[in-house]
Scaffold this active site. Structure first.
Site, PDB file in Angstrom:
ATOM      1  N   HIS A  93      24.462 -89.031  57.336  1.00 13.36           N
ATOM      2  CA  HIS A  93      25.590 -88.292  57.927  1.00 13.36           C
ATOM      3  C   HIS A  93      25.491 -86.816  57.558  1.00 13.36           C
ATOM      4  CE1 HIS A  93      27.921 -88.094  54.093  1.00 13.36           C
ATOM      5  NE2 HIS A  93      27.481 -89.321  53.886  1.00 13.36           N
ATOM      6  N   ASP A  95      28.277 -84.663  57.620  1.00  6.42           N
ATOM      7  CA  ASP A  95      29.512 -84.109  57.072  1.00  6.42           C
ATOM      8  C   ASP A  95      29.511 -84.247  55.556  1.00  6.42           C
ATOM      9  OD1 ASP A  95      29.826 -86.996  57.456  1.00  6.42           O
ATOM     10  OD2 ASP A  95      31.873 -86.690  56.725  1.00  6.42           O
ATOM     11  N   ASP A 126      24.355 -85.769  49.041  1.00 11.30           N
ATOM     12  CA  ASP A 126      25.224 -86.597  49.875  1.00 11.30           C
ATOM     13  C   ASP A 126      25.800 -85.763  51.021  1.00 11.30           C
ATOM     14  OD1 ASP A 126      26.886 -88.606  50.806  1.00 11.30           O
ATOM     15  OD2 ASP A 126      28.428 -88.265  49.286  1.00 11.30           O
ATOM     16  N   GLU A 160      31.673 -89.418  58.213  1.00 13.31           N
ATOM     17  CA  GLU A 160      31.642 -90.549  57.282  1.00 13.31           C
ATOM     18  C   GLU A 160      32.595 -90.349  56.116  1.00 13.31           C
ATOM     19  OE1 GLU A 160      30.587 -93.012  53.902  1.00 13.31           O
ATOM     20  OE2 GLU A 160      30.408 -90.833  53.983  1.00 13.31           O
ATOM     21  N   GLU A 161      32.664 -89.127  55.599  1.00 16.52           N
ATOM     22  CA  GLU A 161      33.478 -88.882  54.400  1.00 16.52           C
ATOM     23  C   GLU A 161      34.976 -88.985  54.680  1.00 16.52           C
ATOM     24  OE1 GLU A 161      32.110 -88.972  51.729  1.00 16.52           O
ATOM     25  OE2 GLU A 161      30.195 -87.927  51.675  1.00 16.52           O
ATOM     26  N   HIS A 426      30.316 -85.713  45.285  1.00 14.60           N
ATOM     27  CA  HIS A 426      31.769 -85.601  45.418  1.00 14.60           C
ATOM     28  C   HIS A 426      32.391 -84.790  44.275  1.00 14.60           C
ATOM     29  CE1 HIS A 426      32.580 -89.114  48.419  1.00 14.60           C
ATOM     30  NE2 HIS A 426      31.393 -88.546  48.647  1.00 14.60           N
TER      31      HIS A 426
END
Length: 452
Positions: A93, A95, A126, A160-161, A426
């Site tokens: 992904h 995003d 990520d 996705e996030e 994150h």
């Protein structure tokens, strides 16, 4: 097994393209592609999607399409058909989660910065690093063989996030876009750098907003405290019943005795990864870490609405709210577990009017690991990393994994990637180890040949 001469050619092809990876990663992380226009401008996600589309097209795919998702995001979908050959779907992904306060970072979160041998930026691991590992593998195979020996499809989603279901809706509406014999979701990583890891289990999840109301306004604690029905105290008493003295989640009717059969969790590494303070250990002790992470439910209070200390007044509160997140093992129904949580809160908050509202819900996932694609991936990872791969669980839910398993139940679904504990996904100072990215890409390149 892939011929040793071809292995060496692939290894060299991957290594020679690492400067290209760094340059492209620097371009990609500069896009502040948070799929929430309240946090970052929507055009940042559009620009990221367009760059991803260009990179995918330039990698050699014959069919490339930018698909608008119902949630407003853009997914890049591609395929190079090869009739009669095995097929693999590669997923990532574009995003990212918000960067937070840039002053908390040691360098600009939107500028790729090299430090101590690692590349730092939001999305470096990520999942923009994972995306480039996929492309690195594909381009290296094409360089060595002149073509891809199997049918390749790719999906790079844009929300996705946010867990807003954009790619899942596309997949259910157009299942042919995600059809394959084997599916590689590049959105996880290794339990430690250099140790190849396949994620075989994803927790299900469900969050609940609970509100307690007792009075139509706050009341002076000196005049009324002790008799006035304190909403905040009632909420805290109810929340306290979600765990026992050992930290085990104890929701009425929810089993908490499961055991994990995959790789154990090293206690010292776990302490380091979570930043445990001296004298503070994992809940339940060292021997049950994996059980509590992957085989048992875990209720976590994520936030409480109550007066902050900076605005403290001598008052009994008439209203208080909290968000409780519940993670459950892959084989546990999250909807049933969420309802048990709701029932538990109504039962154990001792006074006041209690309201509960489901906030999110996601089913867990358990991979089937006995097929030929898994055998090919294990062999490829062992060759690339020099170690036998291990299996682990993952706390985050990936709803698309469940949708893919439902749409194409015969497909073998594998989860792996460039992330490892030091990546701090994150969190502030997210980074990727370029050696991890290179090894992962090499393993993926070998896998495409093994699958053929």
């Amino acid at each position: 097994m892939v011929d040793s001469a071809v292995q060496e050619s692939l290894r060299q092809a991957v290594a020679s393209r690492m400067p290209w990876v760094r340059d492209e990663l620097a371009t990609l992380v500069a896009f502040r592609s948070v799929a929430n226009p309240a946090i970052e401008p929507a055009e940042e996600c559009v620009a990221a999607a367009r760059r991803v589309e260009d990179l995918v097209r330039d990698s050699g795919f014959e069919q490339v399409e930018a698909v608008d998702a119902p949630d407003g995001s853009i997914a890049v979908c591609a395929r190079s058909p090869r009739a009669g050959r095995p097929s693999v779907l590669l997923y990532a992904h574009h995003d990212v989660v918000p960067a937070g306060d840039p002053s908390d970072w040691d360098s600009d979160p939107w500028t790729l910065t090299e430090r101590d041998g690692r590349w730092f930026a939001r999305g470096a691991a990520d999942c923009k690093g994972n995306f480039l590992a996929l492309l690195l593998a594909l381009r290296s195979v094409r360089e060595v063989l002149g073509e891809w020996p199997i049918e390749i499809a790719m999906v790079v989603e844009g929300s996705e996030e946010q867990s807003s279901g954009g790619m899942e809706a596309i997949a259910r509406a157009r299942p042919e876009l995600v059809a394959a014999d084997a599916i590689v979701l590049a959105d996880t990583g290794n339990v430690e750098a250099g140790l190849p890891t396949l994620t075989t289990s994803l927790r299900g999840t469900g969050s609940v907003l609970v509100t307690v109301r007792t009075m139509d306004h706050a009341a002076h604690s000196g005049m009324f405290g002790g008799a006035a029905p304190d909403a905040l105290q009632a909420l805290l008493m109810g929340l306290a019943t979600l765990r026992d003295a050992e930290g085990e989640t104890t929701i009425d009717g929810l089993d908490h005795t499961g055991t994990w059969r995959g790789a154990p969790v090293d206690a010292s590494r776990f302490r380091h990864d979570v930043g445990a303070l001296d004298g503070v250990g994992p809940l339940g002790g060292d021997d049950t870490i994996a059980d509590r992470l992957w085989a048992r439910p875990a209720a976590t209070v994520l936030a409480i609405d109550a007066p902050p200390i900076a605005q403290v007044t001598a008052a009994v509160q008439g209203e208080a709210r909290a968000v409780v997140n519940l993670r459950v093992p892959a084989d546990m129904d999250p909807a049933v577990a969420q309802q048990l949580l709701i029932d538990h809160l109504h039962r154990h908050i001792p006074w006041g009017l209690v309201e509960t509202q489901p906030v999110s819900l996601g089913r867990g996932f358990r991979a089937r690991t006995d097929g030929p694609a898994y055998a090919a991936m294990r062999q490829s990872m062992q060759t690339a990393f020099g170690f036998e791969p291990v299996t682990t669980g993952q706390g985050g839910s990936i709803p698309l994994a469940v949708a893919l398993a439902q749409l194409h139940p015969e497909a073998e679904i594998m989860l792996l990637g460039v992330e490892e504990p030091a990546s701090r996904i994150h969190a502030t100072n997210e980074s990727v180890d370029p050696r991890e990215l290179e090894r992962t890409a090499y393993a993926l390149a070998l896998f495409l040949l093994e699958l053929a």
